[in-house]
Design a protein around this motif. Structure first.
Motif, PDB file in Angstrom:
ATOM      1  N   ALA A 199      36.946  41.865  32.408  1.00  0.00           N
ATOM      2  CA  ALA A 199      36.309  41.134  31.314  1.00  0.00           C
ATOM      3  C   ALA A 199      34.876  40.841  31.728  1.00  0.00           C
ATOM      4  O   ALA A 199      34.622  40.342  32.828  1.00  0.00           O
ATOM      5  N   LEU A 200      33.958  41.198  30.844  1.00  0.00           N
ATOM      6  CA  LEU A 200      32.529  41.118  31.138  1.00  0.00           C
ATOM      7  C   LEU A 200      31.894  40.096  30.200  1.00  0.00           C
ATOM      8  O   LEU A 200      32.087  40.174  28.974  1.00  0.00           O
ATOM      9  N   LEU A 201      31.162  39.165  30.782  1.00  0.00           N
ATOM     10  CA  LEU A 201      30.528  38.086  30.006  1.00  0.00           C
ATOM     11  C   LEU A 201      29.053  38.405  29.776  1.00  0.00           C
ATOM     12  O   LEU A 201      28.318  38.688  30.728  1.00  0.00           O
ATOM     13  N   THR A 202      28.612  38.336  28.514  1.00  0.00           N
ATOM     14  CA  THR A 202      27.197  38.576  28.222  1.00  0.00           C
ATOM     15  C   THR A 202      26.423  37.271  28.385  1.00  0.00           C
ATOM     16  O   THR A 202      26.995  36.182  28.404  1.00  0.00           O
ATOM     17  N   LYS A 203      25.102  37.419  28.458  1.00  0.00           N
ATOM     18  CA  LYS A 203      24.212  36.259  28.599  1.00  0.00           C
ATOM     19  C   LYS A 203      24.414  35.284  27.437  1.00  0.00           C
ATOM     20  O   LYS A 203      24.277  34.074  27.589  1.00  0.00           O
ATOM     21  N   ASN A 204      24.780  35.834  26.267  1.00  0.00           N
ATOM     22  CA  ASN A 204      24.968  34.980  25.092  1.00  0.00           C
ATOM     23  C   ASN A 204      26.395  34.464  24.938  1.00  0.00           C
ATOM     24  O   ASN A 204      26.753  33.919  23.894  1.00  0.00           O
ATOM     25  N   GLY A 205      27.233  34.697  25.951  1.00  0.00           N
ATOM     26  CA  GLY A 205      28.572  34.104  25.929  1.00  0.00           C
ATOM     27  C   GLY A 205      29.660  34.941  25.294  1.00  0.00           C
ATOM     28  O   GLY A 205      30.774  34.462  25.088  1.00  0.00           O
ATOM     29  N   LYS A 206      29.345  36.202  24.964  1.00  0.00           N
ATOM     30  CA  LYS A 206      30.378  37.067  24.386  1.00  0.00           C
ATOM     31  C   LYS A 206      31.150  37.772  25.508  1.00  0.00           C
ATOM     32  O   LYS A 206      30.588  38.051  26.576  1.00  0.00           O
ATOM     33  N   ILE A 207      32.407  38.047  25.247  1.00  0.00           N
ATOM     34  CA  ILE A 207      33.231  38.694  26.271  1.00  0.00           C
ATOM     35  C   ILE A 207      33.693  40.071  25.783  1.00  0.00           C
ATOM     36  O   ILE A 207      34.191  40.202  24.661  1.00  0.00           O
ATOM     37  N   TYR A 208      33.501  41.058  26.634  1.00  0.00           N
ATOM     38  CA  TYR A 208      33.991  42.417  26.361  1.00  0.00           C
ATOM     39  C   TYR A 208      35.023  42.760  27.430  1.00  0.00           C
ATOM     40  O   TYR A 208      34.781  42.540  28.617  1.00  0.00           O
ATOM     41  N   THR A 209      36.139  43.305  27.013  1.00  0.00           N
ATOM     42  CA  THR A 209      37.197  43.606  27.976  1.00  0.00           C
ATOM     43  C   THR A 209      37.352  45.109  28.180  1.00  0.00           C
ATOM     44  O   THR A 209      36.892  45.920  27.366  1.00  0.00           O
ATOM     45  N   GLY A 210      38.049  45.459  29.256  1.00  0.00           N
ATOM     46  CA  GLY A 210      38.343  46.864  29.523  1.00  0.00           C
ATOM     47  C   GLY A 210      39.578  46.991  30.400  1.00  0.00           C
ATOM     48  O   GLY A 210      39.985  46.033  31.072  1.00  0.00           O
ATOM     49  N   CYS A 211      40.178  48.165  30.354  1.00  0.00           N
ATOM     50  CA  CYS A 211      41.301  48.473  31.246  1.00  0.00           C
ATOM     51  C   CYS A 211      41.059  49.890  31.755  1.00  0.00           C
ATOM     52  O   CYS A 211      40.258  50.626  31.177  1.00  0.00           O
ATOM     53  N   ASN A 212      41.728  50.250  32.838  1.00  0.00           N
ATOM     54  CA  ASN A 212      41.553  51.627  33.287  1.00  0.00           C
ATOM     55  C   ASN A 212      42.322  52.575  32.375  1.00  0.00           C
ATOM     56  O   ASN A 212      43.399  52.248  31.859  1.00  0.00           O
ATOM     57  N   ILE A 213      41.737  53.747  32.169  1.00  0.00           N
ATOM     58  CA  ILE A 213      42.323  54.763  31.288  1.00  0.00           C
ATOM     59  C   ILE A 213      42.345  56.070  32.065  1.00  0.00           C
ATOM     60  O   ILE A 213      41.281  56.671  32.302  1.00  0.00           O
ATOM     61  N   GLU A 214      43.526  56.462  32.502  1.00  0.00           N
ATOM     62  CA  GLU A 214      43.635  57.684  33.314  1.00  0.00           C
ATOM     63  C   GLU A 214      43.838  58.905  32.422  1.00  0.00           C
ATOM     64  O   GLU A 214      44.060  58.784  31.206  1.00  0.00           O
ATOM     65  N   ASN A 215      43.756  60.063  33.046  1.00  0.00           N
ATOM     66  CA  ASN A 215      43.841  61.321  32.315  1.00  0.00           C
ATOM     67  C   ASN A 215      44.560  62.357  33.169  1.00  0.00           C
ATOM     68  O   ASN A 215      44.444  62.331  34.400  1.00  0.00           O
ATOM     69  N   SER A 216      45.264  63.279  32.520  1.00  0.00           N
ATOM     70  CA  SER A 216      45.996  64.322  33.249  1.00  0.00           C
ATOM     71  C   SER A 216      45.044  65.174  34.090  1.00  0.00           C
ATOM     72  O   SER A 216      45.424  65.723  35.112  1.00  0.00           O
ATOM     73  N   SER A 217      43.795  65.283  33.649  1.00  0.00           N
ATOM     74  CA  SER A 217      42.753  65.877  34.477  1.00  0.00           C
ATOM     75  C   SER A 217      42.147  64.703  35.251  1.00  0.00           C
ATOM     76  O   SER A 217      41.244  64.028  34.775  1.00  0.00           O
ATOM     77  N   TYR A 218      42.700  64.428  36.409  1.00  0.00           N
ATOM     78  CA  TYR A 218      42.464  63.145  37.096  1.00  0.00           C
ATOM     79  C   TYR A 218      41.011  62.654  37.080  1.00  0.00           C
ATOM     80  O   TYR A 218      40.743  61.476  36.917  1.00  0.00           O
ATOM     81  N   GLY A 219      40.081  63.603  37.267  1.00  0.00           N
ATOM     82  CA  GLY A 219      38.664  63.225  37.362  1.00  0.00           C
ATOM     83  C   GLY A 219      38.110  62.632  36.078  1.00  0.00           C
ATOM     84  O   GLY A 219      37.038  62.023  36.086  1.00  0.00           O
ATOM     85  N   ALA A 220      38.826  62.811  34.983  1.00  0.00           N
ATOM     86  CA  ALA A 220      38.363  62.261  33.692  1.00  0.00           C
ATOM     87  C   ALA A 220      38.775  60.805  33.513  1.00  0.00           C
ATOM     88  O   ALA A 220      38.448  60.189  32.499  1.00  0.00           O
ATOM     89  N   SER A 221      39.475  60.248  34.484  1.00  0.00           N
ATOM     90  CA  SER A 221      39.914  58.845  34.389  1.00  0.00           C
ATOM     91  C   SER A 221      38.715  57.901  34.477  1.00  0.00           C
ATOM     92  O   SER A 221      37.713  58.222  35.109  1.00  0.00           O
ATOM     93  N   VAL A 222      38.840  56.753  33.825  1.00  0.00           N
ATOM     94  CA  VAL A 222      37.752  55.765  33.853  1.00  0.00           C
ATOM     95  C   VAL A 222      38.298  54.408  34.283  1.00  0.00           C
ATOM     96  O   VAL A 222      39.371  53.991  33.849  1.00  0.00           O
ATOM     97  N   CYS A 223      37.540  53.717  35.122  1.00  0.00           N
ATOM     98  CA  CYS A 223      37.942  52.388  35.599  1.00  0.00           C
ATOM     99  C   CYS A 223      37.744  51.321  34.520  1.00  0.00           C
ATOM    100  O   CYS A 223      36.905  51.466  33.620  1.00  0.00           O
TER     101      CYS A 223
END
Ligand code: THU
Length: 130
Positions: free
Chosen positions: A28-52
């Motif tokens: 969860a990432l907090l912006t200077k103005n107090g907004k929150i953006y979230t993320g989760c890891n998303i893996e892929n069968s082509s392993y290198g295409a996975s994102v943290c």
């Protein structure tokens, strides 16, 4: 705010798609103005295409027009809190070299640091062009 941000990361972690590593991460990432953006890891069968999780959160935020961030919460089900991987450190440093980092385990251990501490002498825009 620290606890609230961690709660958001715990929720985001529930959406982790990690059928290969079985290592679920929430951010969860907090912006200077107090907004929150979230993320989760998303893996892929082509392993290198996975994102943290951290990059998913930051790319979501930047794609919505955000440019300034103050803190990041990270949640894993590990014995000790973990720190962002090298690629994520580079991506986070583009917009928030001084970012506060709260890394928490599901069991409730929290480690607090800053990006410039764990990623000193980052290569940035100022290094380009001589
Ligand atoms: N991962 C993250 O999402 N964030 C981290 O800080 C560490 C690693 C992901 C990438 C991959 O899906 C899984 O965790 C195992 O490396």
């Amino acid at each position: 705010m620290r606890e609230e941000l961690i709660k958001y990361a715990i929720e985001a972690r529930k959406n982790a798609y990690a059928p290969y590593s079985h290592f679920n991460v929430g951010a969860a990432l907090l912006t200077k103005n107090g907004k929150i953006y979230t993320g989760c890891n998303i893996e892929n069968s082509s392993y290198g295409a996975s994102v943290c999780a951290e990059r998913v959160a930051m790319f979501k935020a930047v794609s919505e027009g955000e440019r300034e961030f103050t803190a990041l919460a990270l949640v894993t089900d590990t014995k000790e809190p973990v720190m962002p991987c090298g690629i994520c450190r580079q991506v986070l440093a583009e917009f928030a070299p001084q970012l506060k980092i709260y890394s928490a385990t599901i069991s409730g251990i929290v480690k607090e640091t800053t990006l410039d501490k764990i990623f000193p002498d980052a290569f940035t825009m100022k290094n380009l062009g001589g």
